[in-house]
Design a protein around this motif. Structure first.
Motif, PDB file in Angstrom:
ATOM      1  N   ARG A 191       0.837  -1.200   0.000  1.00 17.21           N
ATOM      2  CA  ARG A 191       0.000   0.000   0.000  1.00 17.21           C
ATOM      3  C   ARG A 191       0.876   1.255   0.000  1.00 17.21           C
ATOM      4  N   ALA A 192       1.945   1.248   0.786  1.00 13.46           N
ATOM      5  CA  ALA A 192       2.854   2.395   0.842  1.00 13.46           C
ATOM      6  C   ALA A 192       3.492   2.644  -0.514  1.00 13.46           C
ATOM      7  N   ASN A 193       3.862   1.559  -1.208  1.00 14.93           N
ATOM      8  CA  ASN A 193       4.474   1.701  -2.530  1.00 14.93           C
ATOM      9  C   ASN A 193       3.488   2.283  -3.540  1.00 14.93           C
ATOM     10  N   ILE A 194       2.225   1.868  -3.438  1.00  7.18           N
ATOM     11  CA  ILE A 194       1.189   2.392  -4.342  1.00  7.18           C
ATOM     12  C   ILE A 194       0.997   3.885  -4.106  1.00  7.18           C
ATOM     13  N   LEU A 195       0.918   4.292  -2.839  1.00 11.37           N
ATOM     14  CA  LEU A 195       0.732   5.699  -2.504  1.00 11.37           C
ATOM     15  C   LEU A 195       1.925   6.528  -2.952  1.00 11.37           C
ATOM     16  N   GLU A 196       3.130   5.993  -2.770  1.00  9.79           N
ATOM     17  CA  GLU A 196       4.336   6.720  -3.179  1.00  9.79           C
ATOM     18  C   GLU A 196       4.375   6.883  -4.691  1.00  9.79           C
ATOM     19  N   SER A 197       4.013   5.819  -5.415  1.00 10.46           N
ATOM     20  CA  SER A 197       3.994   5.892  -6.872  1.00 10.46           C
ATOM     21  C   SER A 197       2.978   6.918  -7.356  1.00 10.46           C
ATOM     22  N   PHE A 198       1.805   6.944  -6.709  1.00 10.83           N
ATOM     23  CA  PHE A 198       0.778   7.908  -7.090  1.00 10.83           C
ATOM     24  C   PHE A 198       1.253   9.334  -6.825  1.00 10.83           C
ATOM     25  N   THR A 199       1.919   9.555  -5.684  1.00 14.42           N
ATOM     26  CA  THR A 199       2.418  10.882  -5.336  1.00 14.42           C
ATOM     27  C   THR A 199       3.440  11.366  -6.353  1.00 14.42           C
ATOM     28  N   VAL A 200       4.339  10.469  -6.774  1.00 15.84           N
ATOM     29  CA  VAL A 200       5.353  10.827  -7.769  1.00 15.84           C
ATOM     30  C   VAL A 200       4.692  11.206  -9.088  1.00 15.84           C
ATOM     31  N   GLN A 201       3.702  10.406  -9.524  1.00 11.95           N
ATOM     32  CA  GLN A 201       3.015  10.693 -10.780  1.00 11.95           C
ATOM     33  C   GLN A 201       2.245  12.002 -10.699  1.00 11.95           C
ATOM     34  N   LEU A 202       1.598  12.255  -9.560  1.00 15.53           N
ATOM     35  CA  LEU A 202       0.848  13.494  -9.377  1.00 15.53           C
ATOM     36  C   LEU A 202       1.780  14.693  -9.434  1.00 15.53           C
ATOM     37  N   THR A 203       2.930  14.589  -8.775  1.00 14.89           N
ATOM     38  CA  THR A 203       3.911  15.677  -8.786  1.00 14.89           C
ATOM     39  C   THR A 203       4.390  15.956 -10.204  1.00 14.89           C
ATOM     40  N   GLU A 204       4.629  14.904 -10.968  1.00 14.16           N
ATOM     41  CA  GLU A 204       5.142  15.064 -12.332  1.00 14.16           C
ATOM     42  C   GLU A 204       4.149  15.790 -13.232  1.00 14.16           C
ATOM     43  N   ILE A 205       2.869  15.407 -13.171  1.00 11.59           N
ATOM     44  CA  ILE A 205       1.901  16.034 -14.070  1.00 11.59           C
ATOM     45  C   ILE A 205       1.606  17.472 -13.635  1.00 11.59           C
ATOM     46  N   ILE A 206       1.627  17.728 -12.321  1.00 11.23           N
ATOM     47  CA  ILE A 206       1.413  19.103 -11.856  1.00 11.23           C
ATOM     48  C   ILE A 206       2.594  19.978 -12.242  1.00 11.23           C
ATOM     49  N   ALA A 216       0.943  37.076  -8.156  1.00 16.27           N
ATOM     50  CA  ALA A 216      -0.251  37.868  -7.910  1.00 16.27           C
ATOM     51  C   ALA A 216      -1.486  36.960  -7.960  1.00 16.27           C
ATOM     52  N   ILE A 217      -2.625  37.492  -7.546  1.00 13.78           N
ATOM     53  CA  ILE A 217      -3.844  36.688  -7.521  1.00 13.78           C
ATOM     54  C   ILE A 217      -4.204  36.188  -8.910  1.00 13.78           C
ATOM     55  N   GLU A 218      -3.896  36.984  -9.948  1.00 14.19           N
ATOM     56  CA  GLU A 218      -4.191  36.562 -11.325  1.00 14.19           C
ATOM     57  C   GLU A 218      -3.394  35.321 -11.713  1.00 14.19           C
ATOM     58  N   ASP A 219      -2.160  35.225 -11.214  1.00 10.16           N
ATOM     59  CA  ASP A 219      -1.342  34.043 -11.491  1.00 10.16           C
ATOM     60  C   ASP A 219      -1.962  32.804 -10.849  1.00 10.16           C
ATOM     61  N   CYS A 220      -2.438  32.974  -9.618  1.00 11.10           N
ATOM     62  CA  CYS A 220      -3.057  31.853  -8.908  1.00 11.10           C
ATOM     63  C   CYS A 220      -4.321  31.381  -9.625  1.00 11.10           C
ATOM     64  N   GLU A 221      -5.113  32.329 -10.098  1.00 11.62           N
ATOM     65  CA  GLU A 221      -6.335  31.976 -10.824  1.00 11.62           C
ATOM     66  C   GLU A 221      -6.016  31.234 -12.113  1.00 11.62           C
ATOM     67  N   LYS A 222      -5.002  31.687 -12.820  1.00 15.09           N
ATOM     68  CA  LYS A 222      -4.606  31.069 -14.093  1.00 15.09           C
ATOM     69  C   LYS A 222      -4.190  29.617 -13.890  1.00 15.09           C
ATOM     70  N   VAL A 223      -3.347  29.374 -12.885  1.00 18.99           N
ATOM     71  CA  VAL A 223      -2.878  28.014 -12.616  1.00 18.99           C
ATOM     72  C   VAL A 223      -4.018  27.151 -12.096  1.00 18.99           C
ATOM     73  N   THR A 224      -4.873  27.712 -11.262  1.00 14.30           N
ATOM     74  CA  THR A 224      -6.006  26.958 -10.717  1.00 14.30           C
ATOM     75  C   THR A 224      -6.915  26.440 -11.830  1.00 14.30           C
ATOM     76  N   ARG A 225      -7.258  27.309 -12.777  1.00 16.87           N
ATOM     77  CA  ARG A 225      -8.139  26.890 -13.877  1.00 16.87           C
ATOM     78  C   ARG A 225      -7.513  25.755 -14.684  1.00 16.87           C
ATOM     79  N   GLN A 226      -6.218  25.859 -14.957  1.00 16.53           N
ATOM     80  CA  GLN A 226      -5.554  24.831 -15.759  1.00 16.53           C
ATOM     81  C   GLN A 226      -5.471  23.506 -15.007  1.00 16.53           C
ATOM     82  N   LEU A 227      -5.189  23.578 -13.707  1.00 19.40           N
ATOM     83  CA  LEU A 227      -5.089  22.349 -12.919  1.00 19.40           C
ATOM     84  C   LEU A 227      -6.453  21.695 -12.739  1.00 19.40           C
TER      85      LEU A 227
END
Length: 219
Positions: free
Chosen positions: A58-73, A106-117
């Motif tokens: 289970r720990a290996n699955i969670l670690e693999s998911f975290t790595v993949q999530l970090t990469e795509i973000i 700035a807040i506009e940067d946060c909004e831009k990244v939020t929409r894309q994510l």
């Protein structure tokens, strides 16, 4: 392995690129995404019914998911012209993303990244309840070797994974990495300067010490 040696002299230097704001969250622009639910939740529910996912597996699955999530973000954030500083999964399904750029956030940067994510997470079926995108603030975390190179000469606090000489936490002046070795100049037990040598593998967490000059804001 981390180690401590004696050193000569100590000079405190303000961290570069500090964007002085007011107090608290005013120093950290952030933007909350809408609370959403995706198909990924149903997939997670079905995977939890599997009796064979325990312990190390289970720990290996969670670690693999975290790595993949970090990469795509990180790929998405870099593609928008920003630096990914940190990713944190908090309680209640909160996913907190810290971004940065030389000109500040700035807040506009946060909004831009939020929409894309949000769009990315829907396509990839990423399970989350709430998304928060913001700047790292004046006490920016240091994660990558490039961070320690960039902020060499700044005052930082670090916490080691294992105690060294009876302590885990240190505060001092950061020295530029030499290979994988990073140096921190701090005040030793005898009041003189000492040097802590450590690597990223030794490190639990590290942050810049905020420096705010209130006198300059009165002018």
């Amino acid at each position: 392995m981390a180690k401590i040696t004696k050193s000569l002299g100590m000079a405190f230097v303000l961290p570069p690129g500090c964007d002085l704001g007011t107090e608290g969250w005013a120093l950290r622009p952030f933007f909350f995404g809408r609370s959403v639910q995706h198909l990924g939740q149903r997939k997670c529910a079905s995977s939890r019914r599997g009796p064979q996912v325990f312990g190390v597996e289970r720990a290996n699955i969670l670690e693999s998911f975290t790595v993949q999530l970090t990469e795509i973000i990180e790929t998405t954030v870099l593609g928008l012209g920003y630096e990914l500083v940190d990713i944190e999964r908090a309680g209640g399904g909160l996913l907190r993303i810290s971004i940065d750029q030389p000109a500040g956030i700035a807040i506009e940067d946060c909004e831009k990244v939020t929409r894309q994510l949000q769009y990315l997470f829907e396509v990839e079926n990423i399970d989350y309840s709430r998304l928060e995108v913001g700047s790292p603030g004046l006490d920016r975390p240091l994660k990558k070797l490039a961070d320690f190179e960039r902020f060499a000469g700044s005052e930082v606090t670090i916490t080691l994974k294992k105690p060294l000489d009876g302590r885990k936490s240190y505060r001092g002046i950061l020295h530029a990495p030499e290979g994988e070795s990073i140096g921190l100049e701090f005040e030793g037990k005898d009041g003189g300067a000492a040097m802590l040598d450590f690597t990223l593998a030794d490190l639990d967490k590290a942050r810049l010490v905020p420096k705010v000059d209130f006198r300059s804001r009165k002018q």
